[in-house]
Scaffold this active site. Structure first.
Site, mmCIF file in Angstrom:
data_model
loop_
_atom_site.group_PDB
_atom_site.id
_atom_site.type_symbol
_atom_site.label_atom_id
_atom_site.label_comp_id
_atom_site.label_asym_id
_atom_site.label_seq_id
_atom_site.Cartn_x
_atom_site.Cartn_y
_atom_site.Cartn_z
ATOM 1 N N SER A 1 0.879 -1.175 0.000
ATOM 2 C CA SER A 1 0.000 0.000 0.000
ATOM 3 C C SER A 1 0.912 1.219 0.000
ATOM 4 O O SER A 1 2.102 1.103 0.353
ATOM 5 C CB SER A 1 -0.848 -0.008 1.273
ATOM 6 O OG SER A 1 -1.454 1.245 1.494
ATOM 7 N N TYR B 1 -1.767 -0.817 10.464
ATOM 8 C CA TYR B 1 -1.872 -1.136 9.035
ATOM 9 C C TYR B 1 -0.597 -0.698 8.313
ATOM 10 O O TYR B 1 -0.043 -1.444 7.497
ATOM 11 C CB TYR B 1 -3.091 -0.413 8.461
ATOM 12 C CG TYR B 1 -3.374 -0.683 7.001
ATOM 13 C CD1 TYR B 1 -3.988 -1.865 6.596
ATOM 14 C CD2 TYR B 1 -3.068 0.258 6.020
ATOM 15 C CE1 TYR B 1 -4.271 -2.107 5.262
ATOM 16 C CE2 TYR B 1 -3.347 0.031 4.678
ATOM 17 C CZ TYR B 1 -3.951 -1.151 4.311
ATOM 18 O OH TYR B 1 -4.232 -1.399 2.979
HETATM 19 N N1 LIG Z 1 -8.897 -0.366 -1.270
HETATM 20 C C1 LIG Z 1 -7.860 0.408 -1.024
HETATM 21 O O1 LIG Z 1 -7.974 1.630 -1.032
HETATM 22 C C2 LIG Z 1 -6.505 -0.211 -0.780
HETATM 23 C C3 LIG Z 1 -5.393 0.637 -0.788
HETATM 24 C C4 LIG Z 1 -4.122 0.091 -0.574
HETATM 25 C C5 LIG Z 1 -3.997 -1.267 -0.353
HETATM 26 N N2 LIG Z 1 -5.095 -2.069 -0.329
HETATM 27 C C6 LIG Z 1 -4.884 -3.487 -0.098
HETATM 28 O O2 LIG Z 1 -5.408 -4.214 -1.188
HETATM 29 C C7 LIG Z 1 -5.748 -5.537 -0.773
HETATM 30 C C8 LIG Z 1 -7.144 -5.858 -1.253
HETATM 31 O O3 LIG Z 1 -8.036 -4.968 -0.635
HETATM 32 P P1 LIG Z 1 -9.448 -4.535 -1.250
HETATM 33 O O4 LIG Z 1 -9.488 -3.069 -1.184
HETATM 34 O O5 LIG Z 1 -9.699 -5.234 -2.525
HETATM 35 O O6 LIG Z 1 -10.352 -5.057 -0.048
HETATM 36 P P2 LIG Z 1 -11.671 -5.941 0.029
HETATM 37 O O7 LIG Z 1 -12.054 -5.898 1.471
HETATM 38 O O8 LIG Z 1 -12.630 -5.519 -1.021
HETATM 39 O O9 LIG Z 1 -11.110 -7.404 -0.346
HETATM 40 C C9 LIG Z 1 -10.231 -8.097 0.499
HETATM 41 C C10 LIG Z 1 -10.510 -9.591 0.373
HETATM 42 O O10 LIG Z 1 -9.614 -10.303 1.246
HETATM 43 C C11 LIG Z 1 -10.352 -11.328 1.870
HETATM 44 N N3 LIG Z 1 -9.730 -11.718 3.128
HETATM 45 C C12 LIG Z 1 -9.685 -11.010 4.284
HETATM 46 N N4 LIG Z 1 -9.062 -11.731 5.249
HETATM 47 C C13 LIG Z 1 -8.728 -12.919 4.680
HETATM 48 C C14 LIG Z 1 -8.077 -14.086 5.164
HETATM 49 N N5 LIG Z 1 -7.673 -14.178 6.440
HETATM 50 N N6 LIG Z 1 -7.872 -15.110 4.305
HETATM 51 C C15 LIG Z 1 -8.303 -15.034 3.016
HETATM 52 N N7 LIG Z 1 -8.934 -13.965 2.516
HETATM 53 C C16 LIG Z 1 -9.147 -12.922 3.326
HETATM 54 C C17 LIG Z 1 -11.741 -10.747 2.075
HETATM 55 O O11 LIG Z 1 -12.718 -11.768 2.267
HETATM 56 C C18 LIG Z 1 -11.939 -9.960 0.786
HETATM 57 O O12 LIG Z 1 -12.541 -10.751 -0.223
HETATM 58 C C19 LIG Z 1 -5.561 -5.548 0.749
HETATM 59 O O13 LIG Z 1 -4.300 -6.146 1.048
HETATM 60 C C20 LIG Z 1 -5.557 -4.082 1.106
HETATM 61 O O14 LIG Z 1 -4.835 -3.844 2.296
HETATM 62 C C21 LIG Z 1 -6.356 -1.569 -0.545
#
Ligand SMILES: NC(=O)c1ccc[n+]([C@@H]2O[C@H](COP(=O)([O-])OP(=O)(O)OC[C@H]3O[C@@H](n4cnc5c(N)ncnc54)[C@H](O)[C@@H]3O)[C@@H](O)[C@H]2O)c1
Length: 253
Positions: A144, A157
């Site tokens: 991130s 985080y």
């Molecule tokens: N959305 C943002 O703005 C953003 C920004 C920077 C980084 N990220 C990172 O991107 C990645 C994806 O996030 P997203 O925004 O698509 O979120 P999201 O919540 O839409 O999707 C995350 C997925 O991970 C799954 N998950 C959670 N815990 C789990 C576990 N223990 N085992 C297996 N699966 C698990 C959830 O069920 C979900 O389907 C994450 O690592 C998040 O930290 C997101």
């Protein structure tokens, strides 16, 4: 430049929603077989359904990435279904805290570190031997912009995402001569359920989020997926140990 893939099988964790789902769909659109891994069965099966509708090949495996036995099983099921693993996108992650560092709880610390750090470490631990045995492959981990600098009121985080970059860079060096590349992608704010949960309650926060990015908007899941595919593709053959910000200019300020 065209993105070409010498391998055939990709694995995506956290693929039931958001960035993971978009990346699973993008791998499938390139003709790769995709293992869709997530805790969320309905969402994971939904991703597989979308891939099948588009004429692709995919398999859902329920997996909690914090559980060693489940991660081992995920790799075993990948091999038994498709015979190999070429690309892994370790993307499952959570964000739950809202307060300053001194307001955080031990439960929050353990939960965030468990998924974001232990989960990525466990996945790499059981993917690398498969890639080694095959003579190569590529891994991308989701960090991130919070892995590149401060994230006020999200300190745990931020620590977890800095750790993802540490794991990424160290593994990249360890396996550099084995034709295994390991990179990280560093999204800024992306329009996903995670974002909506954080910002939906207050529209001013959404405006603030857009303004944090010099391009004037938050990112789309497809814009992270295309960066992940690039890092896995042969077009990135000389890129390893890199943490690629995909952030609308946010970290350039
Ligand atoms: N959305 C943002 O703005 C953003 C920004 C920077 C980084 N990220 C990172 O991107 C990645 C994806 O996030 P997203 O925004 O698509 O979120 P999201 O919540 O839409 O999707 C995350 C997925 O991970 C799954 N998950 C959670 N815990 C789990 C576990 N223990 N085992 C297996 N699966 C698990 C959830 O069920 C979900 O389907 C994450 O690592 C998040 O930290 C997101």
């Amino acid at each position: 430049m065209s993105m070409t893939f010498s391998g055939q099988v990709a694995l995506v964790t956290g693929a039931a929603a958001g960035i993971g789902r978009a990346t699973a769909l993008a791998f499938a659109a390139e003709g790769l077989k995709v293992v869709v891994a997530d805790l969320d069965v309905a969402g994971g099966e939904g991703t597989v359904g979308l891939i099948h509708q588009a004429g692709g090949e995919a398999l859902f495996v329920r997996c909690n990435v914090t559980q060693e036995a489940e991660v081992q099983q995920l790799m075993a099921k990948t091999i038994s279904a498709y015979g190999r693993l070429d690309y892994a996108f370790n993307n499952a992650g959570i964000e739950i805290e809202k307060g300053k560092l001194a307001d955080g709880s031990l439960d929050e610390f353990d939960a965030i570190m468990g998924v974001n750090v232990k989960g990525v470490w466990l996945c790499m631990k059981y993917q690398l031997p498969l890639l080694l045995a095959q003579g190569g492959g590529a891994i991308v981990n989701t960090a991130s912009v919070a892995g590149l600098g401060a994230a006020p009121k999200m300190s745990i985080y931020a620590a977890s995402k800095h750790a993802v970059i540490g794991l990424t860079k160290s593994a990249a060096i360890e396996y550099a001569k084995k034709k295994i590349r390991v990179n990280a992608v560093c999204p800024a704010v992306i329009d996903t359920d995670m974002f909506r949960r954080a910002y939906e309650a207050d529209p001013r926060k959404a405006e603030f989020a857009a303004a944090m990015h010099p391009v004037g908007r938050i990112g789309k899941v497809e814009e992270i997926a295309s960066a992940v595919l690039y890092l896995c593709s042969d077009a990135a053959a000389f890129t390893t140990g890199h943490a690629l910000a995909v952030d609308g200019g946010a970290t350039a300020i």
